[in-house]
Write a protein that holds these residues in place. Sequence first.
Motif, PDB file in Angstrom:
ATOM      1  N   ASP A 180       0.089  -1.386   0.093  1.00 55.79           N
ATOM      2  CA  ASP A 180      -0.177   0.342   0.254  1.00 55.79           C
ATOM      3  C   ASP A 180       0.343   1.275   0.123  1.00 55.79           C
ATOM      4  OD1 ASP A 180      -2.397   1.563   0.149  1.00 55.79           O
ATOM      5  OD2 ASP A 180      -2.687   0.639   2.260  1.00 55.79           O
ATOM      6  N   ASP A 181       0.132   2.232  -0.522  1.00 58.16           N
ATOM      7  CA  ASP A 181       0.820   3.569  -0.069  1.00 58.16           C
ATOM      8  C   ASP A 181       2.313   3.979  -0.674  1.00 58.16           C
ATOM      9  OD1 ASP A 181      -1.285   3.957   0.945  1.00 58.16           O
ATOM     10  OD2 ASP A 181      -0.029   4.199   2.730  1.00 58.16           O
ATOM     11  N   GLU A 237      -4.258   4.173  -6.870  1.00 60.48           N
ATOM     12  CA  GLU A 237      -5.761   4.799  -5.483  1.00 60.48           C
ATOM     13  C   GLU A 237      -5.238   6.745  -5.470  1.00 60.48           C
ATOM     14  OE1 GLU A 237      -4.207   3.608  -1.177  1.00 60.48           O
ATOM     15  OE2 GLU A 237      -2.875   4.998  -1.096  1.00 60.48           O
TER      16      GLU A 237
HETATM   17 MG    MG Z   1      -3.075   3.716   0.360  1.00 62.97          MG
END
Ligand code: MG
Length: 292
Positions: A180-181, A237
Motif C-alpha cells: 500500500d502507499d 489509489e
Molecule cells: Mg493506500
Amino acid sequence: NAKSKGSGDFCFYSAQLNERLHERMQLEFRLRRALEREEFFLEYQPILDGKTGRINAVEALLRWNDPEKGRVMPDSFIPLAEDTGVILPLGEWVLRTACAKVRQWQDAGVMPVRMAVNISGKQFTQGDLSKTVEEALQQSGVHPSWLELELTETCLIHNVEETVKKLFRLKGLNVSLAIDDFGTGYSSLQYLKNFPIDHLKIDRGFINKLCDLPDDRAIVDAIIGIAKAMDLHVIAEGVETRQQAEYLAGRGCDEFQGYYFYRPLSEEKLLEVLSSEAAAGAPPGEEASWLE
Ligand code: MG
Ligand code: C2E
Ligand code: MG
Ligand code: MG
C-alpha cells in the motif's frame, strides 16, 4: 531566584506531561471499550478493473462511531491504537469482520469481489498475523483467493530475513499481498524482487497532481513500468478526475480506486452498487472504452 524558578518550571512541565499522559490513557481506555461495545464499523471502497470498469474488489476502511464525538476517521485513532497495542485485537476484528462479510455476501448471491484489508506494521511485526488470517478464513469459510492484505512499506523494512519468512508464510495461505502507499516509504526495489508480493498500490500523493506535475508523471510511469516488468498488478489509489483515469488507463494501470468512481460506501450502499452492476450484464470488454 534561579532555584525557585527552576523548580516552578519543573512543576509546570510535569503537569503538562501528566495531562498528556492522562489524555492518552483516556483514549486507550475508550478504544478498548469501543471494541467491546462494537462501536467500530467498516466502509467499503470499490476498486475497478482498468480494462472493463467493472468492480473487481473493495477495500475495507475502518471507522469508529464514538458516542461522544460521532464518526471518527482512522487517521485520528490508528496511530494511538498502534502505540498502545490496541491495534492487535482491533486488527483481528477487522480481519474477522471483513471475511465474515465476504461469506455473507457470497451466500446471498451478491457478485463476488476481492476484499482488501489494511494491516498495520505492528500486526505484521508483533502479532501472529498468519495465524489470525488463517483463523479468519477458516471461521468464515471464505476461499483465500478473495482476501488481499495491504501492507505498508514500513511493515517490511525492519528485519528483512524475518519479513521474508513471514511473507512466505502468509503467501502459503494463498491470500494476495499488496504493498500500500507505494513510493512514500523507504521504497526499495530490492524487496520487490525478494518478497512474494502480488499487487502494488501507487500512493495517492503521486496521482493527485499527475496532470500538472511532470515529475509525478515520471514516477507513476516508472512504477507502472517496473510493476509490468516484474509481473505485478498495479492499482492507482486516489483517482479524483477523469483526466487522471484516462492517463492511467493509457499507461496500462490494472485497477483504479478513488473518489472519481466511488467514495468509501456503507455496506448497504455497496450492495446496491454491486447488484446494479450485476444486472447491467456482461462488461463492455473493449480496452479503456468504458472511460468515454
Ligand atoms: Mg493506500
Ligand atoms: P489507505 O489504506 O491508503 O486507504 C486509502 C485512503 O484514501 C482512505 O482514507 C480513503 O477514503 C482515501 N481515499 C480514497 N480515494 C480517495 C480520493 O480519490 N481522494 C482522496 N483525497 N482520498 C481518497 P481513510 O478511510 O481515511 O483511511 C486512511 C488510512 O487509515 C488508510 O489509508 C489506512 O492506512 C488506515 N486504515 C483504514 N482502515 C484501516 C484498518 O482497518 N486497519 C489499519 N491498520 N489501518 C486502516
Ligand atoms: Mg489501504
Ligand atoms: Mg494512504
